[in-house]
Design a protein around this motif. Structure first.
Motif, PDB file in Angstrom:
ATOM      1  N   GLN A 163       0.825  -1.203   0.000  1.00 35.07           N
ATOM      2  CA  GLN A 163       0.000   0.000   0.000  1.00 35.07           C
ATOM      3  C   GLN A 163       0.864   1.259   0.000  1.00 35.07           C
ATOM      4  OE1 GLN A 163      -2.935  -0.700  -1.154  1.00 35.07           O
ATOM      5  NE2 GLN A 163      -4.194   0.165   0.490  1.00 35.07           N
ATOM      6  N   PHE A 164       1.964   1.209   0.735  1.00 39.19           N
ATOM      7  CA  PHE A 164       2.843   2.374   0.770  1.00 39.19           C
ATOM      8  C   PHE A 164       3.604   2.557  -0.532  1.00 39.19           C
ATOM      9  CE2 PHE A 164       1.860   2.438   5.227  1.00 39.19           C
ATOM     10  CZ  PHE A 164       1.896   3.787   5.523  1.00 39.19           C
ATOM     11  N   LEU A 165       3.891   1.497  -1.238  1.00 33.02           N
ATOM     12  CA  LEU A 165       4.507   1.649  -2.555  1.00 33.02           C
ATOM     13  C   LEU A 165       3.562   2.422  -3.476  1.00 33.02           C
ATOM     14  CD1 LEU A 165       6.147  -1.871  -3.086  1.00 33.02           C
ATOM     15  CD2 LEU A 165       7.252   0.270  -2.395  1.00 33.02           C
ATOM     16  N   ARG A 166       2.263   2.161  -3.374  1.00 40.46           N
ATOM     17  CA  ARG A 166       1.277   2.939  -4.133  1.00 40.46           C
ATOM     18  C   ARG A 166       1.262   4.391  -3.671  1.00 40.46           C
ATOM     19  NH1 ARG A 166      -4.423   0.456  -3.425  1.00 40.46           N
ATOM     20  NH2 ARG A 166      -4.932   2.081  -4.964  1.00 40.46           N
ATOM     21  N   LEU A 167       1.329   4.576  -2.355  1.00 42.93           N
ATOM     22  CA  LEU A 167       1.266   5.933  -1.811  1.00 42.93           C
ATOM     23  C   LEU A 167       2.473   6.763  -2.213  1.00 42.93           C
ATOM     24  CD1 LEU A 167      -0.167   5.538   1.798  1.00 42.93           C
ATOM     25  CD2 LEU A 167      -1.208   6.715  -0.144  1.00 42.93           C
ATOM     26  N   TRP A 168       3.658   6.169  -2.163  1.00 43.89           N
ATOM     27  CA  TRP A 168       4.855   6.935  -2.517  1.00 43.89           C
ATOM     28  C   TRP A 168       4.734   7.469  -3.939  1.00 43.89           C
ATOM     29  CZ3 TRP A 168       6.283   8.274   1.757  1.00 43.89           C
ATOM     30  CH2 TRP A 168       6.654   7.424   2.807  1.00 43.89           C
ATOM     31  N   GLN A 169       4.199   6.644  -4.843  1.00 38.43           N
ATOM     32  CA  GLN A 169       4.031   7.097  -6.218  1.00 38.43           C
ATOM     33  C   GLN A 169       3.036   8.242  -6.289  1.00 38.43           C
ATOM     34  OE1 GLN A 169       5.888   5.962  -8.714  1.00 38.43           O
ATOM     35  NE2 GLN A 169       4.944   7.437 -10.119  1.00 38.43           N
ATOM     36  N   ALA A 170       1.940   8.118  -5.518  1.00 33.82           N
ATOM     37  CA  ALA A 170       0.912   9.167  -5.522  1.00 33.82           C
ATOM     38  C   ALA A 170       1.411  10.451  -4.886  1.00 33.82           C
ATOM     39  CB  ALA A 170      -0.331   8.663  -4.796  1.00 33.82           C
ATOM     40  N   LEU A 171       2.322  10.328  -3.913  1.00 34.32           N
ATOM     41  CA  LEU A 171       2.813  11.504  -3.181  1.00 34.32           C
ATOM     42  C   LEU A 171       4.054  12.126  -3.812  1.00 34.32           C
ATOM     43  CD1 LEU A 171       2.417  10.162   0.477  1.00 34.32           C
ATOM     44  CD2 LEU A 171       1.021  11.924  -0.632  1.00 34.32           C
ATOM     45  N   LEU A 172       4.589  11.471  -4.843  1.00 33.20           N
ATOM     46  CA  LEU A 172       5.844  11.923  -5.432  1.00 33.20           C
ATOM     47  C   LEU A 172       5.755  13.370  -5.901  1.00 33.20           C
ATOM     48  CD1 LEU A 172       8.707  11.058  -6.196  1.00 33.20           C
ATOM     49  CD2 LEU A 172       7.802  10.271  -8.398  1.00 33.20           C
ATOM     50  N   HIS A 173       4.612  13.743  -6.466  1.00 28.75           N
ATOM     51  CA  HIS A 173       4.435  15.113  -6.961  1.00 28.75           C
ATOM     52  C   HIS A 173       3.368  15.847  -6.153  1.00 28.75           C
ATOM     53  CE1 HIS A 173       6.994  14.007 -10.292  1.00 28.75           C
ATOM     54  NE2 HIS A 173       6.192  12.996 -10.593  1.00 28.75           N
ATOM     55  N   ALA A 174       3.214  15.435  -4.910  1.00 25.71           N
ATOM     56  CA  ALA A 174       2.203  16.054  -4.057  1.00 25.71           C
ATOM     57  C   ALA A 174       2.593  17.482  -3.699  1.00 25.71           C
ATOM     58  CB  ALA A 174       2.024  15.233  -2.786  1.00 25.71           C
ATOM     59  N   ASP A 175       1.584  18.276  -3.454  1.00 22.05           N
ATOM     60  CA  ASP A 175       1.779  19.659  -3.015  1.00 22.05           C
ATOM     61  C   ASP A 175       1.073  19.800  -1.670  1.00 22.05           C
ATOM     62  OD1 ASP A 175       2.243  22.384  -2.830  1.00 22.05           O
ATOM     63  OD2 ASP A 175       0.476  22.893  -4.039  1.00 22.05           O
ATOM     64  N   PRO A 176       1.658  19.250  -0.590  1.00 20.29           N
ATOM     65  CA  PRO A 176       0.968  19.266   0.697  1.00 20.29           C
ATOM     66  C   PRO A 176       0.876  20.670   1.265  1.00 20.29           C
ATOM     67  CG  PRO A 176       3.212  18.475   0.978  1.00 20.29           C
ATOM     68  CD  PRO A 176       2.983  18.612  -0.500  1.00 20.29           C
ATOM     69  N   PRO A 177      -0.088  20.904   2.151  1.00 17.86           N
ATOM     70  CA  PRO A 177      -0.207  22.221   2.779  1.00 17.86           C
ATOM     71  C   PRO A 177       1.074  22.602   3.518  1.00 17.86           C
ATOM     72  CG  PRO A 177      -2.160  20.894   3.210  1.00 17.86           C
ATOM     73  CD  PRO A 177      -1.153  19.977   2.578  1.00 17.86           C
ATOM     74  N   PRO A 178       1.327  23.896   3.699  1.00 15.38           N
ATOM     75  CA  PRO A 178       2.557  24.346   4.372  1.00 15.38           C
ATOM     76  C   PRO A 178       2.608  23.903   5.826  1.00 15.38           C
ATOM     77  CG  PRO A 178       1.026  26.174   4.076  1.00 15.38           C
ATOM     78  CD  PRO A 178       0.483  25.031   3.291  1.00 15.38           C
ATOM     79  N   VAL A 179       3.832  23.825   6.355  1.00 17.55           N
ATOM     80  CA  VAL A 179       4.029  23.388   7.734  1.00 17.55           C
ATOM     81  C   VAL A 179       4.791  24.452   8.509  1.00 17.55           C
ATOM     82  CG1 VAL A 179       4.135  20.984   6.975  1.00 17.55           C
ATOM     83  CG2 VAL A 179       6.253  22.245   7.357  1.00 17.55           C
ATOM     84  N   GLN A 180       4.727  24.342   9.818  1.00 15.61           N
ATOM     85  CA  GLN A 180       5.553  25.156  10.704  1.00 15.61           C
ATOM     86  C   GLN A 180       6.174  24.232  11.727  1.00 15.61           C
ATOM     87  OE1 GLN A 180       3.677  28.576  12.461  1.00 15.61           O
ATOM     88  NE2 GLN A 180       5.369  28.984  13.864  1.00 15.61           N
ATOM     89  N   ALA A 181       7.500  24.278  11.856  1.00 13.83           N
ATOM     90  CA  ALA A 181       8.226  23.392  12.764  1.00 13.83           C
ATOM     91  C   ALA A 181       8.281  23.970  14.165  1.00 13.83           C
ATOM     92  CB  ALA A 181       9.641  23.145  12.243  1.00 13.83           C
ATOM     93  N   PHE A 182       8.137  23.093  15.151  1.00 17.40           N
ATOM     94  CA  PHE A 182       8.251  23.459  16.563  1.00 17.40           C
ATOM     95  C   PHE A 182       9.200  22.468  17.233  1.00 17.40           C
ATOM     96  CE2 PHE A 182       4.169  25.067  15.268  1.00 17.40           C
ATOM     97  CZ  PHE A 182       3.980  26.241  15.986  1.00 17.40           C
ATOM     98  N   ALA A 183      10.183  22.980  17.963  1.00 24.59           N
ATOM     99  CA  ALA A 183      10.981  22.081  18.794  1.00 24.59           C
ATOM    100  C   ALA A 183      10.034  21.344  19.737  1.00 24.59           C
ATOM    101  CB  ALA A 183      12.016  22.861  19.592  1.00 24.59           C
ATOM    102  N   VAL A 184      10.314  20.077  19.987  1.00 25.18           N
ATOM    103  CA  VAL A 184       9.365  19.277  20.759  1.00 25.18           C
ATOM    104  C   VAL A 184       9.136  19.852  22.154  1.00 25.18           C
ATOM    105  CG1 VAL A 184      11.011  17.635  21.744  1.00 25.18           C
ATOM    106  CG2 VAL A 184       8.668  16.899  21.191  1.00 25.18           C
ATOM    107  N   GLU A 185      10.117  20.569  22.682  1.00 25.73           N
ATOM    108  CA  GLU A 185       9.929  21.226  23.972  1.00 25.73           C
ATOM    109  C   GLU A 185       8.810  22.277  23.910  1.00 25.73           C
ATOM    110  OE1 GLU A 185      14.030  19.536  23.874  1.00 25.73           O
ATOM    111  OE2 GLU A 185      12.807  20.748  22.513  1.00 25.73           O
TER     112      GLU A 185
END
Length: 332
Positions: free
Chosen positions: A285-307
């Motif tokens: 299933q993940f082999l299918r997903l990797w192909q589908a996500l290869l050209h994905a444009d996911p929403p933007p993220v913001q990183a937070f230190a885990v603390e």
């Protein structure tokens, strides 16, 4: 029910330590979680140990902390369902994965700097997929893929509630690729409208009850992530021969139809499908997903230190905000 959720941060030093946040009881995540330090146990020779890099903060991570699924959660439990890291220990059968990036899934929670997991269920991340996409490749993409496999959309009119969510966006994008006749999305935050249009999803405000009702009457399939009043309006309006798929509870409330629905009600929980899925099928299933996500444009993220997990959780609770990602080993 007493116990605690934990979101551990571990570091190797003179004596290995494991620090993190614990939840004394179910409740509001920002009020219940605490940062704590525990000893890091020796690695289990039969399991894989992964040093985490990043883990997202999803609604599906936070809803269980509130107690919504307390009947199936035994505390103490580690928070977080997905993320990506590098293998630092593995059994001989999986020694080739040491040093590689994997998704350490379906074991202990991922809001900790070291995760131990079943090596057969650890999913290798290809070099073509970056950390910020790989870390989000499980909950929403696999759920969307499985729902579309289970409820085919070719030639059908599709309605999405909670359309600004990551899973609904993937449902819309992939339903379009699979030949859906029409895709409409009910959104909560106006900030999502432009992106929905770019994804080929016709936006409908959840506050426009007339438009929501009209869309529901036209829909062949409704994928509901909200529950609550909006989900109730949708299932009430749907016609005979249609299907209402309940897969989320972003409103924190169950649907309450005014009468007997004409639509066929189907509940979708990814965990139900995974319970009988053998490791080989899981990996395919993940082999299918990797192909589908290869050209994905996911929403933007913001990183937070885990603390700074509390700020990350607060951001996750704000409609329209960038996706918060817990970063292990980063500063700030």
């Amino acid at each position: 029910m007493k116990g605690h959720f934990v979101a551990y941060v571990a570091r190797f030093s003179n004596g290995a330590i494991l620090e993190g946040a614990h939840l004394p009881s179910f409740g509001t995540p920002t009020e219940q979680l605490r940062l704590e330090t525990l000893a890091l146990p020796p690695a289990n020779p039969l399991q894989m140990r992964v040093a985490m890099t990043v883990a997202p903060v999803n609604p599906s991570d936070l809803i269980p902390i509130t107690g919504a699924y307390s009947h199936r959660i035994q505390l103490p439990a580690v928070a977080g369902y997905e993320g990506v890291g590098r293998v630092i220990h593995a059994p001989e059968t999986h020694a080739e994965l040491i040093g590689r990036r994997v998704l350490p899934l379906r074991g202990t929670g991922t809001w900790q700097s070291y995760v131990d997991c079943d090596p057969d269920l650890a999913v290798p991340a290809p070099d073509t997929i970056g950390d910020l996409v790989a870390a989000r490749a499980y909950i929403n993409p696999l759920a969307a893929l499985t729902m579309l496999d289970t409820f085919p959309v070719a030639g059908k009119r599709v309605l999405l509630s909670g359309a600004g969510s990551a899973c609904a966006e993937l449902l819309g994008r992939w339903a379009q690729e699979q030949g859906a006749a029409k895709i409409q999305g009910i959104y909560r935050s106006d900030s999502r409208v432009k992106r929905l249009i770019a994804c080929g999803i016709e936006p409908i405000s959840m506050n426009d009850i007339q438009a929501v009702t009209a869309a529901a009457r036209e829909a062949d399939l409704a994928f509901d992530a909200l529950g609550g009043p909006v989900g109730s309006i949708v299932i009430d309006a749907m016609l005979d021969g249609t299907v209402f798929i309940a897969y989320g509870l972003l409103s924190g409330q169950s649907i309450r139809p005014s009468g007997t629905p004409r639509a066929s009600y189907r509940r979708f929980h990814l965990r139900d499908y995974l319970a009988t899925m053998p490791p080989g099928t899981w990996q395919r299933q993940f082999l299918r997903l990797w192909q589908a996500l290869l050209h994905a444009d996911p929403p933007p993220v913001q990183a937070f230190a885990v603390e700074n997990w509390k700020s990350a959780v607060e951001q996750a609770l704000r409609p329209g905000a960038a996706k918060p990602m817990l970063c292990f080993g980063c500063a700030g």
